[in-house]
Design a protein around this motif. Structure first.
Motif, short mmCIF file in Angstrom:
data_model
loop_
_atom_site.label_atom_id
_atom_site.label_comp_id
_atom_site.label_asym_id
_atom_site.label_seq_id
_atom_site.Cartn_x
_atom_site.Cartn_y
_atom_site.Cartn_z
N GLU A 69 -1.86 0.34 24.95
CA GLU A 69 -2.11 1.06 26.21
C GLU A 69 -1.93 2.57 26.04
OE1 GLU A 69 -2.55 -1.77 29.69
OE2 GLU A 69 -3.24 0.21 29.06
N ARG A 72 -4.78 -10.14 27.97
CA ARG A 72 -4.42 -8.75 28.30
C ARG A 72 -4.96 -7.80 27.24
NH1 ARG A 72 1.45 -6.00 27.93
NH2 ARG A 72 0.81 -3.94 28.65
N ALA A 103 -8.61 -7.33 27.54
CA ALA A 103 -8.94 -6.45 28.67
C ALA A 103 -8.69 -4.98 28.31
CB ALA A 103 -8.11 -6.83 29.90
N ILE A 104 -7.59 -4.77 27.58
CA ILE A 104 -7.29 -3.38 27.17
C ILE A 104 -8.40 -2.85 26.28
CG2 ILE A 104 -5.74 -1.99 25.74
CD1 ILE A 104 -3.43 -3.79 26.74
N SER A 123 -11.47 -3.82 26.07
CA SER A 123 -12.70 -3.63 26.83
C SER A 123 -12.64 -2.33 27.63
CB SER A 123 -12.88 -4.83 27.76
OG SER A 123 -14.03 -4.67 28.53
N ARG A 124 -11.49 -2.07 28.23
CA ARG A 124 -11.35 -0.85 29.03
C ARG A 124 -11.39 0.40 28.14
NH1 ARG A 124 -6.39 0.91 30.26
NH2 ARG A 124 -5.60 -1.22 30.22
N LYS A 125 -10.70 0.27 27.00
CA LYS A 125 -10.67 1.41 26.07
C LYS A 125 -12.07 1.70 25.51
CE LYS A 125 -6.17 2.28 25.90
NZ LYS A 125 -5.55 3.57 26.18
N GLU A 175 -14.85 1.30 27.13
CA GLU A 175 -15.57 2.05 28.18
C GLU A 175 -15.11 3.50 28.20
OE1 GLU A 175 -17.86 -0.75 28.53
OE2 GLU A 175 -18.19 0.99 29.82
N GLU A 176 -13.78 3.69 28.02
CA GLU A 176 -13.26 5.08 27.98
C GLU A 176 -13.84 5.82 26.78
OE1 GLU A 176 -8.98 4.80 27.91
OE2 GLU A 176 -8.88 3.89 29.91
#
Lengths: 198, 566
Positions: free
Chosen positions: A132, A175, A178-179, A181-183, A185-186
């Motif tokens: 994270e 989790r 998901a991290i 996947s989000r990273k 996109e970032e």
């Protein structure tokens, strides 16, 4: 003086110096890091994207001292020097790894990229907490390049077991997915900002 | 041993190539050199016109080799002109008497001696000044005295000098070694008076000439040009370090400039005469080096043009140069970022003699080269610290694996090229390149001392490695490229912009972002604001000067005479 061969010895010294450097690099954490040679100057200033600067001075170089005794030389000949090269390479590898860990820890502390385990055993949740805090690396196709984990060999065995035993649909695994996947996109958003604006 | 080396050199020079070293000898002896003929035999038989330390006018005609009777008969007419005709140089009255000297690096042989004596006596009786002769022994003594303590005496330096002295002069000049030698020699310079300083600078140039002249003799024009440029840069380094007044160093620097210009003229003449850029020695292997030769030659052609424009001279042969470039352009190959000065100078040259599109095309090609070399896991482009020789050796497996270096992800020159495109308002192109360009780390080296810009290798200085921001601002970039901080540029270079182009060609690793911006301002004639210009002790011009060396020498001599009369 007695007969000598300085021309040959000079070439051999260059080869041995290179062998020491190669052994030191391969034996240390730096082996996974690309290097870039600086030909001049006594310091390197790294200017980051956010404009912050870090000065790396060259005035405390790493060194290793080795010696070859006359009795070794008589008994073992060139092998004596080759063993000395290995000792020097190993000593430098250790010093380089130590310096690298100190530098990384310093850098992480300064930006707050630190996750305190507070004595808890290694777990995927702890791993996810670490993910994270950092920017993750992805290749051009969007595939994640996992970070290198540095840990004590005993802990490494436990961590390996933890990764292996965790089911892929467990909350911790989900989790982490998901991290990532989000990273991703970032990361894509950051890359999309490589533009020339007004 | 030193005397033997110098004597050997003196025995083998020709009259053209020892002209500048002889002028440096005169300067070291306290002469004021007023005029040097740069194109063949001087007017009225006078190759050099100078005033001795007492202010008396002396004229010199230089010859190469022994003067036998038949040789004397063939040159007698020119010597007669030397003796009987007045000095015709701007700033000197034709009625002023002069002492003529016939100078040769050989001996007067056989019946020539008697014949010369007879003609000398006859000319004297007719009212002409008495001819003096300087032959090899005297000339050698003058050289040995003038070089002073500059011949290296420490074993390591002497070995380096000898290695340079006996090198293969058809090969590339070992620039690092030559620069290192001169830098070491100048460090040993102990001068506590202006006269000693000037003598020391002249002595240094004489020693440099022992090497440089041999490249010229071998018709290795670029080798000689690089050697003279290194000599000039070592001088400029001292000028910068000691803030030397122009009257101390300019006579020596101007003479070095004459030698440089002579070699660049010879380069062009040879280039116009040849149908190709091939060199026959080891011909089968020539294809391995043809591309590098083309890039280097193009760069020096452009450098010569920019230098002449900075000196206020007009160039009449641009059309011929362009024709040759068009013929050879297909063979150009870039070794690495060492070729950046060639491309910068070529781009600004083509802009000026053709049109802006031609210049921009060169810059675009350079940008594409760097970006392409860093795409898809490729190795990157060798840094400016890798010479052409080293890159060629590396590419063809002639270097050991331990010499390998990783260039991927780094560049020293991309931003300089993009800066130039920004100044040319090429926003769309820069925007197109930026995503890829921003992924590379931009490296830039600046020495701590400005005088160190003129050193080949510098210990004290800062390498800045910049991770570019993903988003760049066009307006801020435009603003940034419109200014140069004069405090970041050696004052000696601002005072002598005619040396910038040869300097960048010879010291390509010094073409950092600031130097490239200066070159674009001067040669690209881009409107650039020079900040902190009060710290520069001369007019802060970014445009060509209007003084040629010969005119400047004559004017300076006239000014000096006026002052001494006052």
């Amino acid at each position: 003086m007695l007969p000598d061969f300085p021309g040959i010895k000079r070439v051999l010294m260059e080869q041995m110096a290179h062998a020491i450097q190669t052994r030191a690099a391969s034996g240390s954490l730096l082996n996974s890091v690309k290097t870039h040679r600086l030909h001049e100057g006594d310091r390197n200033v790294v200017v980051r994207e956010d404009g912050s600067r870090q000065v790396i001075s060259f005035n405390s170089p790493l060194s290793a001292e080795v010696s070859v005794s006359m009795s070794e030389m008589r008994k073992d000949g060139p092998d004596a020097s080759i063993r000395a090269v290995r000792r020097a390479g190993d000593a430098l590898a250790e010093a380089m790894s130590k310096r690298m860990m100190e530098t990384i820890s310093e850098a992480a502390e300064s930006v707050g990229n630190v996750v305190a385990a507070d004595g808890k055993p290694f777990s995927l949740d702890l791993y996810a907490d670490g993910l994270e805090t950092m920017d993750l690396s992805f290749d051009a196709s969007g595939n994640w390049t996992p970070p290198t984990l540095l840990m004590h060999p005993d802990l490494a065995a436990r961590a390996h077991a933890a990764f292996e035993s965790e089911p892929s649909d467990s909350p911790a695994s989900q989790r982490i997915k998901a991290i990532i996947s989000r990273k991703l996109e970032e990361h894509r958003a950051r890359e999309a900002r490589r533009t020339l604006v007004d | 041993m030193q005397e033997k080396l110098v004597e050997h050199w003196l025995t083998n020079v020709n009259e053209l190539t020892y002209q500048v070293p002889f002028c440096e000898v005169l300067v070291a002896m306290g002469y004021d050199v007023i005029h040097v003929s740069t194109h063949g035999r001087g007017e009225h038989g006078k190759d050099i016109v100078a005033r001795n330390p007492k202010g008396r006018l002396q004229t010199f005609q230089l010859k190469g080799g022994d003067i036998t009777l038949s040789e004397w008969r063939s040159i007698r007419g020119e010597v007669e002109e030397l003796v009987q005709l007045p000095v015709r140089v701007p700033g000197i009255s034709e009625s002023e008497p002069h002492t003529p000297f016939l100078v040769t690096n050989g001996e007067i042989r056989g019946d020539a001696i008697e014949s010369i004596v007879r003609y000398r006596t006859r000319w004297s009786k007719d009212g002409s000044p008495r001819l003096r002769i300087i032959s090899r022994r005297t000339l050698l003594r003058h050289f040995l005295n003038a070089q002073g303590s500059f011949m290296p005496t420490e074993l390591v330096e002497f070995r380096r000098f000898v290695e340079l002295f006996v090198a293969d002069f058809t090969d590339r000049l070992p620039r690092e070694k030559f620069a290192g030698l001169l830098e070491e020699l100048v460090r040993s310079m102990h001068t506590n008076t202006p006269r000693r300083t000037q003598r020391a600078l002249a002595g240094l140039s004489i020693v440099a000439g022992y090497i440089a002249e041999q490249y010229e003799r071998a018709s290795n024009h670029i080798g000689a040009a690089e050697a003279w440029t290194i000599c000039a840069c070592v001088l400029l380094g001292e000028v910068e370090r000691q803030s030397l007044a122009a009257e101390l160093y300019k006579p020596v620097l101007d003479l070095v400039g004459l030698a440089l210009d002579r070699n660049l003229r010879a380069l062009k003449q040879e280039m116009f005469a040849k149908p190709h850029f091939g060199e026959p020695k080891f011909g089968l292997a020539d294809s391995f080096v043809y591309g590098a030769r083309t890039s280097i030659t193009f760069g020096w052609l452009a450098a010569d043009a920019h230098r002449q424009w900075q000196l206020g001279n007009h160039l009449a042969d641009n059309a011929k140069v362009i024709r040759v470039m068009k013929r050879e352009a297909g063979g150009i190959m870039f070794a690495g970022e060492i070729d950046w000065p060639s491309m910068l100078l070529l781009a600004t040259y083509l802009e000026r003699v053709m049109d802006s599109r031609e210049g921009e095309a060169v810059l675009e090609r350079w940008v594409r080269l760097i970006l392409g070399a860093n795409q898809g896991g490729q190795e990157g482009l060798p840094s400016p610290y890798w010479t052409h020789e080293r890159v060629i050796e590396w590419t063809h497996g002639m270097l050991p694996p331990r010499d390998a270096e990783n260039f991927a992800g780094h560049t020293y020159t991309l931003l300089s090229a993009l800066d130039m495109l920004v100044r040319r308002m090429r926003r769309q192109y820069v925007a197109h390149c930026w995503p890829e360009a921003s992924r590379l780390q931009q490296c830039d080296f600046k020495p701590d001392e400005l005088s160190a810009y003129f050193q080949w290798s510098v210990d004290k200085g800062e390498v800045t490695t910049t991770i570019s921001p993903r988003e760049a601002s066009w307006s801020k970039w435009r603003e940034g490229t419109a200014r140069i901080d004069a405090n970041q540029i050696p004052k000696a270079l601002l005072r002598h912009p005619e040396w910038l182009a040869p300097y960048l060609m010879t010291y390509p690793h010094r073409a950092n972002r600031t130097m490239s911006a200066l070159a674009d301002a001067l040669f690209g004639r881009r409107a650039v604001e020079l900040l902190n210009v009060k710290s520069v002790n001369s007019s802060p011009t970014m445009h060509s000067t209007s003084v040629t060396p010969a005119t400047d020498l004559a004017k300076r001599g006239a000014a000096k005479r006026r002052r001494s009369k006052e």
